[in-house]
Design a protein around this motif. Sequence first.
Motif, short mmCIF file in Angstrom:
data_model
loop_
_atom_site.label_atom_id
_atom_site.label_comp_id
_atom_site.label_asym_id
_atom_site.label_seq_id
_atom_site.Cartn_x
_atom_site.Cartn_y
_atom_site.Cartn_z
N ASP A 67 0.83 -1.21 0.00
CA ASP A 67 0.00 0.00 0.00
C ASP A 67 0.87 1.26 0.00
O ASP A 67 0.52 2.27 -0.60
CB ASP A 67 -0.91 0.01 1.23
CG ASP A 67 -1.85 -1.19 1.26
OD1 ASP A 67 -2.64 -1.33 0.31
OD2 ASP A 67 -1.77 -1.99 2.21
N VAL A 68 2.00 1.17 0.69
CA VAL A 68 2.95 2.29 0.76
C VAL A 68 4.34 1.74 0.46
O VAL A 68 4.73 0.68 0.97
CB VAL A 68 2.93 2.95 2.16
CG1 VAL A 68 4.07 3.97 2.29
CG2 VAL A 68 1.59 3.62 2.42
N ILE A 69 5.08 2.46 -0.37
CA ILE A 69 6.45 2.07 -0.71
C ILE A 69 7.39 3.20 -0.34
O ILE A 69 7.19 4.35 -0.75
CB ILE A 69 6.59 1.77 -2.22
CG1 ILE A 69 5.67 0.61 -2.63
CG2 ILE A 69 8.04 1.44 -2.57
CD1 ILE A 69 5.58 0.40 -4.13
N ILE A 70 8.40 2.88 0.45
CA ILE A 70 9.46 3.83 0.77
C ILE A 70 10.74 3.26 0.19
O ILE A 70 11.22 2.21 0.63
CB ILE A 70 9.62 4.02 2.29
CG1 ILE A 70 8.27 4.36 2.95
CG2 ILE A 70 10.63 5.12 2.59
CD1 ILE A 70 8.32 4.35 4.48
N TYR A 71 11.28 3.92 -0.82
CA TYR A 71 12.47 3.35 -1.49
C TYR A 71 13.64 4.32 -1.45
O TYR A 71 13.46 5.53 -1.42
CB TYR A 71 12.13 2.95 -2.92
CG TYR A 71 12.12 4.08 -3.93
CD1 TYR A 71 13.14 4.20 -4.87
CD2 TYR A 71 11.10 5.04 -3.93
CE1 TYR A 71 13.14 5.23 -5.80
CE2 TYR A 71 11.09 6.07 -4.85
CZ TYR A 71 12.12 6.16 -5.79
OH TYR A 71 12.11 7.20 -6.70
#
Length: 255
Positions: free
Chosen positions: A27-31
């Motif tokens: 749902d959320v991507i932190i890259y």
Amino acid sequence: MVHFIGAGPGDPELLTIKGKRLIDSADVIIYAGSLVNKKVLDDRKESAVVYNSAYMTLPEVIQVMKETEAKGLSVARVHTGDPSIYGAIREQMDALDRLGISYEVIPGVSSFLAAAASMKKEYTLPGVSQTVILSRLEGRTPVPEKEKILSLAKHHATMIIFLSVGKIEVLVQLLSESYERDTPAAVVYKASWPEEVIVYGTLETIADKVKAAGITKTALVVVGDFLGNAYELSKLYDQNFETEYRKTGGSMKGH
């Protein structure tokens, strides 16, 4: 849940099947946008919210995780290579422990492994080296005194030096205190990326070659006689060496 995912060295196809599944469904991507190839996010959900941690502080990263977890949604925290190597992952996990937020770590292919594949070399050649040292020069992040390059080089093991190509001349000088100046060396820029470059030389020549190639970051420096051609054959497939599965003088059987 928060999923820490090793995105591999660059080539999107070197992402693990599990890592890809979790990124695609998050749902959320932190890259880590300064290093991770954004193509690994290409198949994400249309509704996924994406953050680039290159512009974020640790408290900001944790806050996003906290808010997402409170909503019962999933987070894919995407790191370059394998997150356990120079990934600054421990501080994030400790923060999640304090908050009581569950997480898991999905390993990835490190750039030092991709570099060996690109060079078509084996780091642990029999009779040459059976030890691989991963290290870095001291920069804004200090290095413990007992782990300085000068000390590690005394082992004459295979060495892979991260985050140091920008100081290649200093690095070569330190390595040359223990290794012979004709020891093979190479620099692998962006291993597995389309723009990958490999520069071969020796400790005598590698600094000049790297400067001529214009490489100043995003590269590994590898040093050791494993880059040469002299080595012993492995006992693993030696016809005179018995193993649990193969006896000397026995016939070949497939199972």
